[in-house]
Design an enzyme around this catalytic site. Structure first.
Site, PDB file in Angstrom:
ATOM      1  N   LYS A 118      60.482 112.842  72.322  1.00 21.17           N
ATOM      2  CA  LYS A 118      59.179 113.616  72.854  1.00 21.17           C
ATOM      3  C   LYS A 118      59.291 114.707  71.953  1.00 21.17           C
ATOM      4  O   LYS A 118      57.620 113.863  71.389  1.00 21.17           O
ATOM      5  CB  LYS A 118      59.016 114.872  74.163  1.00 21.17           C
ATOM      6  N   LYS A 200      59.982 100.975  82.193  1.00 19.68           N
ATOM      7  CA  LYS A 200      59.583 100.865  83.451  1.00 19.68           C
ATOM      8  C   LYS A 200      57.977 101.385  83.277  1.00 19.68           C
ATOM      9  O   LYS A 200      57.652 101.388  82.277  1.00 19.68           O
ATOM     10  CB  LYS A 200      60.667 102.122  83.577  1.00 19.68           C
ATOM     11  N   LYS A 203      53.410 105.990  84.012  1.00 14.60           N
ATOM     12  CA  LYS A 203      51.411 106.584  83.807  1.00 14.60           C
ATOM     13  C   LYS A 203      50.729 106.815  82.622  1.00 14.60           C
ATOM     14  O   LYS A 203      49.791 106.499  82.357  1.00 14.60           O
ATOM     15  CB  LYS A 203      51.791 108.278  85.129  1.00 14.60           C
TER      16      LYS A 203
END
Ligand code: ATP
Ligand code: LTN
Length: 335
Positions: A118, A200, A203
């Site tokens: 991140k 994967k 969102k």
């Protein structure tokens, strides 16, 4: 008063409301929680305090938080059986985090792969909260003395830190925290991106066609599936070298409950042109009742907020009990 012999093991889990939830969250997380509700004492939260480790639009965060709660309920989380609440409504999460911070090594947080990932994605805002994210997650879990924590593979390292912190604290003082176990759902429940089936479904994917959101209409779902990437050849066969078709077969399996071998038989000799519309219809049908219930819940925000307030009230009892114990052990004057 509940008889201690009848006490069920405790489960805690949550999702960060950083976007509309996807079919991946339903299959990989929430539908598992729904199954666990009968046998466990469950705490399901919406991790809004985790969400702000990445900059959020306030109005958007408020909306996503309520939407996430509505999706939990629409998917089958029963508020009479499980405690459903917003993390920031239970102040003990922040309070325990502060204490646990003083038992966590700087090096331990620096090693977390999610922090490293991140920090690259959000290089303009590497804040202390992002660094502290796993300690807040440890507080979430340890406050409720959770036995089991259903999480995705990506959260396993955070859970290992949680276990270390619990053991460290218990060792320094005396038994205070339950040392939790991760509960990783079976591999089959990993829904992949429709455009890049080796990744994967997420969102936050920049390409909206990769992801089926639980708020998507029937037509949108059908179009996304019809446009999904397939593999060379035309055979409907489940295999590692056919990630696109295998993912669609997995979706068909989830939506219809048909086994993978039955699906192979059903489409033997038929090509993608017949397979894709069948998957599209089945997935649309599968999502429809959840979306309908979700829309109903979102129309009455007052009612939804009330449910969440009641959830926080019932969660606070257990959280306060643990925090009080912790404060006492470390030498804070009792209040
Ligand atoms: P983001 O992209 O915002 O980092 P995400 O959509 O990848 O988030 P999280 O919100 O971190 O996912 O997911 C919460 C949990 O939901 C995960 O730990 C995992 O168990 C489950 N989950 C999310 N996406 C999928 C998926 N595609 N397939 C199966 N499970 C999933
Ligand atoms: N970081 C988690 C969400 C989360 C969580 C938790 C999961 C926050 N606190 C406690 C389990 C237990 C994620 O899946 N992204």
């Amino acid at each position: 008063m509940e008889n201690s012999e009848q006490k069920k093991p405790i489960i805690l889990s949550g999702i960060t409301p950083s976007g509309m939830l996807t079919l991946g969250h339903l299959c990989g997380a929430i539908s598992n929680w729904v199954k666990l509700q009968n046998s466990y004492d469950c705490y399901f939260m919406i991790a809004d305090m985790h969400a702000i480790t990445v900059r959020q639009q306030p109005a958007e965060l408020r909306k996503r938080t309520l939407e996430t709660a509505a999706i939990y309920i629409a998917s089958g989380i029963d508020i009479n059986m499980s405690k459903l609440f917003i993390q920031s409504h239970v102040p003990e999460h922040a309070q325990l985090t502060w204490v646990l911070n003083t038992y966590t090594g700087f090096g331990e947080c620096s090693r977390m792969t999610q922090f490293k990932d991140k920090s690259q994605v959000h290089a303009e805002n590497i804040n202390v909260g992002l660094f502290d994210y796993p300690v807040l997650m440890a507080a979430d879990i340890l406050l409720y003395q959770a036995d089991l924590v259903p999480v995705g593979e990506d959260q396993k390292q955070h859970l290992e830190l949680t276990r270390n912190l619990a053991q460290r604290f218990n060792h320094l003082y005396s038994d205070t925290f339950k040392v939790p176990e991760p509960y990783i759902a079976k591999v089959g429940a990993r829904v992949m991106s429709l455009q890049e089936p080796t990744k994967k479904m997420s969102k936050s994917d920049a390409n909206q066609n990769s992801t089926i959101f639980l708020s998507d209409s029937d037509d949108v779902i059908k179009n996304k599936i019809k446009r999904a990437v397939t593999d060379s050849g035309s055979e409907v066969k489940f295999s590692d070298d056919k990630p696109g078709v295998s993912n669609l077969m997995e979706l068909y399996h989830i939506a219809t409950n048909k086994s993978i071998s039955d699906i192979e038989l059903e489409f033997e000799g038929k090509g993608y042109a017949e397979f894709k519309p069948a998957v599209a219809d089945a997935v649309a049908e599968y999502v429809k009742p959840i979306r309908t219930e979700f829309e109903k819940l979102m129309k009455d925000k007052e009612h939804l907020t009330k449910i969440l307030q009641q959830g926080a009230d019932s969660a606070r009892g257990a959280a306060f009990k643990t925090l009080r114990k912790v404060y006492k052990k470390i030498g804070f004057v009792q209040f």
